[in-house]
Motif scaffolding. Structure first.
Motif, PDB file in Angstrom:
ATOM      1  N   ALA A 240       1.053  -1.174  -0.051  1.00 60.13           N
ATOM      2  CA  ALA A 240      -0.069  -0.025  -0.103  1.00 60.13           C
ATOM      3  C   ALA A 240       0.948   1.257  -0.081  1.00 60.13           C
ATOM      4  N   GLY A 241       2.098   1.207   0.959  1.00 63.02           N
ATOM      5  CA  GLY A 241       2.855   2.367   0.509  1.00 63.02           C
ATOM      6  C   GLY A 241       3.408   2.628  -0.601  1.00 63.02           C
ATOM      7  N   THR A 242       3.469   1.502  -1.500  1.00 66.92           N
ATOM      8  CA  THR A 242       3.915   1.908  -3.035  1.00 66.92           C
ATOM      9  C   THR A 242       2.813   2.721  -3.853  1.00 66.92           C
ATOM     10  N   THR A 243       1.602   2.312  -3.496  1.00 65.69           N
ATOM     11  CA  THR A 243       0.556   3.085  -4.027  1.00 65.69           C
ATOM     12  C   THR A 243       0.763   4.757  -3.806  1.00 65.69           C
ATOM     13  N   VAL A 244       0.805   4.975  -2.565  1.00 64.86           N
ATOM     14  CA  VAL A 244       0.829   6.093  -1.896  1.00 64.86           C
ATOM     15  C   VAL A 244       2.010   6.972  -2.286  1.00 64.86           C
TER      16      VAL A 244
END
Length: 259
Positions: free
Chosen positions: A47-51
């Motif tokens: 999810a951090g990669t999306t952000v």
């Protein structure tokens, strides 16, 4: 160099995995923008990669949170079908991210992005630094069993949280002088899983807690433990929790960057 001049520090940012709780990371980044906190390198998992990808591509944090909150299973995924290595494929989500970034590659981003994934064949960490950003987000977020892995040559890539859910060492390895981390994945949950999807993600989170090293200059941990992995309705509250945690950290960040 003249008297009183300083060499600017290279600032790294580490973003953990944590499903929809990534909205809290977007909230924290909105505080960074308000206080002019520079970010040069972003290392991120799941999810951090999306952000991180959207932020590195110039998308404002509030818009990132709004995008997360607007997600639904039909818009982000589709059933994988028979003989596939997961229940769903995240191809629609990858296409949405790519479209939002205008088809950007890593070279097009405003900030240096390092997406963390895992090669399920060898069990090794894979750092993605080139190619299509949407596809990298898909690979970094492919929770095993739930989402179909992403093929990359001889490698089969799955969620980076399998090997490094909070990649705080990666920015240092990439040349950062200081690293700020925003961790949304290490807190023990306070809710019971309601669906099989929650069970799969919760199990992945438990496995990831033994990975990574918590060596970071500033460790921001928004209080999001009460929220389920796919609690899209709680995105506005998670965003505010991220803002509150970042505001508390600003004095420490300012002191660190002015040293």
């Amino acid at each position: 160099m003249g008297t009183g001049e300083r060499t600017p520090l290279t600032v790294g940012l580490a973003l953990s995995g944590g499903a929809v709780r990534g909205a809290a990371q977007a909230g924290a980044l909105s505080v960074f923008d308000n206080h002019d906190v520079p970010v040069d390198i972003i290392a991120a998992t799941s999810a951090g990669t999306t952000v991180g990808a959207l932020y590195a591509g110039g998308i404002p944090p509030k818009e990132i949170a709004d995008l997360i909150g607007s997600m639904t299973w039909p818009t982000a995924t589709r059933l994988a079908g028979r003989k596939r290595l997961g229940l769903f494929t995240m191809s629609p989500f990858a296409e949405l991210i790519s479209e939002r970034l205008g088809g950007a590659t890593f070279a097009d981003l405003d900030k240096r992005l390092i997406a963390v994934a895992c090669d399920i064949i060898t069990g090794t960490r894979v750092l993605i630094t080139e190619g299509d950003v949407g596809r990298a987000v898909q690979a970094s977020s492919a929770v095993p069993g739930l989402f179909v892995p992403v093929e990359d040559g001889d490698r089969l890539l799955i969620d980076g949280g399998t090997v490094d859910n909070y990649p705080v060492t990666v920015p240092y390895e990439a040349g950062a002088d200081v690293v700020i981390g925003i961790d949304i994945g290490s807190q023990p949950g306070t809710h019971r899983p309601r669906r099989i999807l929650d069970v799969i993600v919760a199990a992945a989170a438990v496995r990831s807690k033994s990975t990574g090293v918590r060596v970071v200059d500033v460790d921001i941990v928004p209080d999001v433990r009460e929220f389920a992995s796919f609690d899209f309705d709680a995105v506005p509250e998670m965003y505010e929790r991220g803002r509150a945690a970042a505001e508390e950290a600003i004095p420490k960040i300012d002191a660190l960057l002015s040293r």
